[in-house]
Design a protein around this motif. Structure first.
Motif, PDB file in Angstrom:
ATOM      1  N   SER A  71       0.828  -1.205   0.000  1.00 47.01           N
ATOM      2  CA  SER A  71       0.000   0.000   0.000  1.00 47.01           C
ATOM      3  C   SER A  71       0.867   1.262   0.000  1.00 47.01           C
ATOM      4  O   SER A  71       0.552   2.249  -0.686  1.00 47.01           O
ATOM      5  N   ILE A  72       1.968   1.248   0.744  1.00 48.54           N
ATOM      6  CA  ILE A  72       2.885   2.380   0.779  1.00 48.54           C
ATOM      7  C   ILE A  72       3.461   2.628  -0.613  1.00 48.54           C
ATOM      8  O   ILE A  72       3.537   3.769  -1.085  1.00 48.54           O
ATOM      9  N   ILE A  73       3.873   1.568  -1.285  1.00 48.05           N
ATOM     10  CA  ILE A  73       4.460   1.703  -2.620  1.00 48.05           C
ATOM     11  C   ILE A  73       3.442   2.283  -3.597  1.00 48.05           C
ATOM     12  O   ILE A  73       3.757   3.200  -4.371  1.00 48.05           O
ATOM     13  N   LYS A  74       2.217   1.787  -3.557  1.00 48.01           N
ATOM     14  CA  LYS A  74       1.174   2.308  -4.450  1.00 48.01           C
ATOM     15  C   LYS A  74       0.888   3.775  -4.160  1.00 48.01           C
ATOM     16  O   LYS A  74       0.698   4.585  -5.079  1.00 48.01           O
ATOM     17  N   ASP A  75       0.861   4.134  -2.877  1.00 45.79           N
ATOM     18  CA  ASP A  75       0.609   5.532  -2.497  1.00 45.79           C
ATOM     19  C   ASP A  75       1.718   6.440  -3.015  1.00 45.79           C
ATOM     20  O   ASP A  75       1.461   7.540  -3.516  1.00 45.79           O
ATOM     21  N   GLU A  76       2.966   5.976  -2.917  1.00 42.30           N
ATOM     22  CA  GLU A  76       4.084   6.788  -3.385  1.00 42.30           C
ATOM     23  C   GLU A  76       4.046   6.994  -4.893  1.00 42.30           C
ATOM     24  O   GLU A  76       4.326   8.083  -5.385  1.00 42.30           O
TER      25      GLU A  76
END
Length: 324
Positions: free
Chosen positions: A304-309
């Protein structure tokens, strides 16, 4: 059902059963040989330091030797690609971060896809980007700094640890969010950037606590604000940039990822080892001393962090025409 159809159905069922049994069998014997952690940067840098900090604890938890290999080059994409193409058996994993594991493909063509080719395991640490300025810049707050930059009308420089780095992206993001114009000057790493800051070649920089430590220790540079939306104990007492530039946020993560084909139960074993390592008081203190928050996660949280970034930085990279 014909005999041919029956045989086909039995073959499919047998294959499904074999697939279901293969993963637990692998996990039961995993690991039975040393594990390689690929750090896609040179030895001694911030990513390498954090990887080596948790190496002994992970080795103890997993009961196997862990070997760290540095594979620098192309902004971290060379080592990252090596892991993307490695067998999904849990014996070659990546110690990645925001750059090569999330956004570098937005700036240059890479032979891997951050989401398609990797299976996230866990974060290891989170560190906010911090706005640093030399003492001779006449601003005590982010608000005063914004006013100072606007008055200079494009005559001031902001340094970074390299073209396409998070410090570069954050600089361009700040220009947009604050409505200012700072000229980006890239340097080859935190050391040269610190020299430029101390020598007055640049009037600001976005740094991590790791890269900013030398500057702060000199007594010639100070921090103005932190890139978290709320104050953080990582940099105690420092106000948020968002206080004066609403919505501003920028942080870096460090964590581990495996090749996409790695079985879920092997990922779970690795995740448990990381969680146990990151929870150790001595590791948490070592990270805190470097203005880094020790923080593990679930695989889903890291994804989720990677997608948000990717969502956050894609328009910044596009509008600023950042290329590597």
């Amino acid at each position: 059902m014909s005999s041919v159809t029956r045989r086909a159905a039995l073959a499919v069922a047998a294959a499904a059963l074999a697939a279901g049994l293969a993963s637990p069998a692998l996990a039961d014997g995993y690991p039975n040989k040393p594990i390689r952690i690929i750090v896609p940067y040179a030895a001694g840098g911030s990513t390498d330091q954090l990887a080596r900090a948790i190496q002994p604890a992970m080795s103890e938890s997993l009961g196997q030797a862990i070997v760290i290999e540095n594979r620098p080059g192309a902004g971290g994409s060379l080592g990252t690609d090596q892991v993307a193409k490695a067998p999904g058996d849990g014996y070659t994993i990546l110690f990645g971060n925001t750059g090569p594991s999330a956004v570098i493909s937005l700036m240059r063509k890479t032979p891997y896809d951050e989401l398609r080719d990797f299976k996230p395991i866990s974060t290891v640490a989170i560190t906010p980007m911090i706005l640093a300025i030399p003492n001779d810049v006449p601003a005590k707050t982010v608000k005063e700094f914004v006013a100072y930059v606007k008055k200079a009308n494009g005559a001031l420089n902001i340094g970074s640890v390299g073209n396409g780095s998070l410090s570069h992206m954050t600089s361009e993001y700040f220009n947009t969010m604050a409505g200012v114009r700072l000229l980006h000057v890239p340097y080859n790493g935190g050391g040269p950037l610190a020299t430029a800051m101390l020598g007055g070649q640049v009037q600001a920089a976005f740094v991590t606590g790791l890269d900013g430590a030398t500057m702060i220790a000199s007594g010639k540079v100070r921090y103005l604000g932190v890139g978290t939306l709320q104050p953080t104990p990582v940099v105690p007492g420092l106000p948020t940039i968002a206080q004066d530039v609403p919505g501003f946020r920028s942080s870096a993560w460090f964590g581990m990822l495996a090749p996409r084909g790695t079985p879920d139960d092997v990922v779970a074993r690795l995740n448990a080892a990381i969680v146990a390592a990151v929870a150790k008081p001595e590791i948490r203190k070592m990270f805190a001393d470097r203005n880094v928050e020790a923080r593990s996660s679930t695989p889903a949280e890291l994804e989720s962090i990677i997608k948000d970034e990717i969502g956050q930085w894609k328009p910044v990279i596009r509008d600023a025409k950042i290329e590597m």
